[in-house]
Design a protein around this motif. Sequence first.
Motif, PDB file in Angstrom:
ATOM      1  N   GLY A  26       0.801  -1.184   0.000  1.00  0.00           N
ATOM      2  CA  GLY A  26       0.000   0.000   0.000  1.00  0.00           C
ATOM      3  C   GLY A  26       0.856   1.266   0.000  1.00  0.00           C
ATOM      4  N   THR A  27       0.171   2.315  -0.339  1.00  0.00           N
ATOM      5  CA  THR A  27       0.813   3.630  -0.386  1.00  0.00           C
ATOM      6  C   THR A  27       1.160   4.115   1.016  1.00  0.00           C
ATOM      7  OG1 THR A  27      -0.697   4.089  -2.204  1.00  0.00           O
ATOM      8  CG2 THR A  27       0.531   5.964  -1.318  1.00  0.00           C
ATOM      9  N   GLY A  28       0.249   3.863   1.964  1.00  0.00           N
ATOM     10  CA  GLY A  28       0.471   4.289   3.351  1.00  0.00           C
ATOM     11  C   GLY A  28       0.621   5.796   3.437  1.00  0.00           C
ATOM     12  N   SER A  29       1.719   6.256   4.053  1.00  0.00           N
ATOM     13  CA  SER A  29       1.969   7.693   4.199  1.00  0.00           C
ATOM     14  C   SER A  29       2.808   8.239   3.051  1.00  0.00           C
ATOM     15  CB  SER A  29       2.684   7.958   5.523  1.00  0.00           C
ATOM     16  OG  SER A  29       1.953   7.415   6.592  1.00  0.00           O
ATOM     17  N   VAL A  66       5.625   5.749 -11.239  1.00  0.00           N
ATOM     18  CA  VAL A  66       5.253   4.916 -10.095  1.00  0.00           C
ATOM     19  C   VAL A  66       3.728   4.893 -10.012  1.00  0.00           C
ATOM     20  CG1 VAL A  66       5.406   4.608  -7.588  1.00  0.00           C
ATOM     21  CG2 VAL A  66       7.334   5.623  -8.839  1.00  0.00           C
ATOM     22  N   TYR A  67       3.162   3.678  -9.997  1.00  0.00           N
ATOM     23  CA  TYR A  67       1.719   3.504  -9.793  1.00  0.00           C
ATOM     24  C   TYR A  67       1.563   2.895  -8.409  1.00  0.00           C
ATOM     25  CZ  TYR A  67       1.479   4.252 -14.801  1.00  0.00           C
ATOM     26  OH  TYR A  67       1.606   4.793 -16.061  1.00  0.00           O
ATOM     27  N   THR A  68       0.917   3.648  -7.501  1.00  0.00           N
ATOM     28  CA  THR A  68       0.803   3.169  -6.127  1.00  0.00           C
ATOM     29  C   THR A  68      -0.661   2.989  -5.753  1.00  0.00           C
ATOM     30  OG1 THR A  68       1.477   3.582  -3.837  1.00  0.00           O
ATOM     31  CG2 THR A  68       1.026   5.533  -5.175  1.00  0.00           C
ATOM     32  N   PHE A  69      -0.959   1.909  -5.018  1.00  0.00           N
ATOM     33  CA  PHE A  69      -2.348   1.526  -4.732  1.00  0.00           C
ATOM     34  C   PHE A  69      -2.549   1.361  -3.227  1.00  0.00           C
ATOM     35  CE2 PHE A  69      -1.153  -0.012  -8.873  1.00  0.00           C
ATOM     36  CZ  PHE A  69      -2.259   0.238  -9.674  1.00  0.00           C
ATOM     37  N   ASP A  70      -3.664   1.921  -2.736  1.00  0.00           N
ATOM     38  CA  ASP A  70      -4.054   1.706  -1.339  1.00  0.00           C
ATOM     39  C   ASP A  70      -5.573   1.558  -1.319  1.00  0.00           C
ATOM     40  OD1 ASP A  70      -2.330   2.526   1.514  1.00  0.00           O
ATOM     41  OD2 ASP A  70      -4.483   2.108   1.635  1.00  0.00           O
ATOM     42  N   PHE A  71      -6.085   0.694  -0.443  1.00  0.00           N
ATOM     43  CA  PHE A  71      -7.547   0.524  -0.420  1.00  0.00           C
ATOM     44  C   PHE A  71      -8.230   1.551   0.472  1.00  0.00           C
ATOM     45  CE2 PHE A  71      -8.045  -3.072   3.049  1.00  0.00           C
ATOM     46  CZ  PHE A  71      -7.357  -2.286   3.962  1.00  0.00           C
ATOM     47  N   HIS A  72      -7.441   2.376   1.158  1.00  0.00           N
ATOM     48  CA  HIS A  72      -7.987   3.359   2.092  1.00  0.00           C
ATOM     49  C   HIS A  72      -8.085   4.700   1.360  1.00  0.00           C
ATOM     50  CE1 HIS A  72      -8.232   5.932   5.623  1.00  0.00           C
ATOM     51  NE2 HIS A  72      -8.372   4.864   6.390  1.00  0.00           N
ATOM     52  N   GLU A  73      -9.340   5.136   1.086  1.00  0.00           N
ATOM     53  CA  GLU A  73      -9.540   6.313   0.217  1.00  0.00           C
ATOM     54  C   GLU A  73      -8.869   7.563   0.753  1.00  0.00           C
ATOM     55  OE1 GLU A  73     -13.104   7.302  -1.615  1.00  0.00           O
ATOM     56  OE2 GLU A  73     -13.700   5.233  -1.987  1.00  0.00           O
ATOM     57  N   GLN A  74      -9.010   7.807   2.057  1.00  0.00           N
ATOM     58  CA  GLN A  74      -8.467   9.055   2.610  1.00  0.00           C
ATOM     59  C   GLN A  74      -6.940   9.055   2.552  1.00  0.00           C
ATOM     60  OE1 GLN A  74      -9.106   9.865   6.737  1.00  0.00           O
ATOM     61  NE2 GLN A  74      -9.030  12.082   6.437  1.00  0.00           N
ATOM     62  N   ARG A  75      -6.346   7.887   2.852  1.00  0.00           N
ATOM     63  CA  ARG A  75      -4.876   7.810   2.768  1.00  0.00           C
ATOM     64  C   ARG A  75      -4.409   8.070   1.344  1.00  0.00           C
ATOM     65  NH1 ARG A  75      -4.367   2.516   6.221  1.00  0.00           N
ATOM     66  NH2 ARG A  75      -4.970   3.533   8.138  1.00  0.00           N
ATOM     67  N   ALA A  76      -5.127   7.484   0.389  1.00  0.00           N
ATOM     68  CA  ALA A  76      -4.747   7.677  -1.023  1.00  0.00           C
ATOM     69  C   ALA A  76      -4.840   9.152  -1.388  1.00  0.00           C
ATOM     70  CB  ALA A  76      -5.650   6.835  -1.917  1.00  0.00           C
ATOM     71  N   SER A  77      -5.912   9.789  -0.945  1.00  0.00           N
ATOM     72  CA  SER A  77      -6.119  11.183  -1.319  1.00  0.00           C
ATOM     73  C   SER A  77      -5.084  12.106  -0.655  1.00  0.00           C
ATOM     74  CB  SER A  77      -7.566  11.518  -0.973  1.00  0.00           C
ATOM     75  OG  SER A  77      -7.709  12.808  -0.618  1.00  0.00           O
TER      76      SER A  77
END
Length: 232
Positions: A116-119, A136-147
């Motif tokens: 995940g992208t995390g911080s 770089v393509y980074t993926f996180d399932f947590h919408e707020q963290r991604a944003s």
Amino acid sequence: MISSDPSKRNSFERCISDGDLVIVYERHDSMKAVQVKIGSEFQNRYGAFKHADWIGKPFGSKVFSSKGGFVHLLFPTPELWTLSLNHRTQILYLADISFVISYLEIVPGCVVLESGTGSGSLTTSLGRAVAPSGHVYTFDFHEQRASLAREDFDRNGLGSLITVSVRDIQGEGFPDEFCGAVDSIFLDLPQPWLAVPSAARILKQDGILCSFSPCIEQVQRSCDSLRQNLLM
Ligand SMILES: C[S@@+](CC[C@H](N)C(=O)[O-])C[C@H]1O[C@@H](n2cnc3c(N)ncnc32)[C@H](O)[C@@H]1O
């Protein structure tokens, strides 16, 4: 800001402009990322610092408050960003980041996938490593963290090098559109073994995968999955 244009890279001759991101460095264990804005002030225990006084000064300058206190205004390198970012998750630090980039053989022009992208601590260094022509393509399932990560990459001048997407990589895997186009994949997930089959499918021939896990049980399960999916 980290620029993909070599003429605008970090340099002690580069001067601070309105809108720049600077690292306000008090001590090795106390620094803060600040967006320069004419009319604003930075306050700390050493006094008040007018942003207007910073504009036109080279990165690295020592600047003084009204009370005679001082801070240094540093260029926001990925190394300093890792030390000053807002922690929304556990993050990777420089010793591991260097190791990961080196062992993944990431060089300018590489296409890298991360989850995940995390911080965004690792992602920021990945962005600089692939510049100016990679991505770089980074993926996180947590919408707020991604944003929030997306906002941070934009503030750091890395928006054109990093794409952040919301996706459950353990459940859905990486998108098939990347099939055969990926040089390196990095996993920092609770159950990375679930993402290994998809990673194996989309990596280029001779592409490299690195998975980062704090527990030996996670490592053992990931190794089993790597043997099944990558060592044919
Ligand atoms: C430890 S953090 C990553 C930290 C990151 N390497 C850094 O240096 O800042 C792990 C991240 O994985 C994300 N995550 C957990 N399960 C996931 C899944 N199934 N798909 C995508 N992301 C996931 C979490 O939301 C969290 O942000």
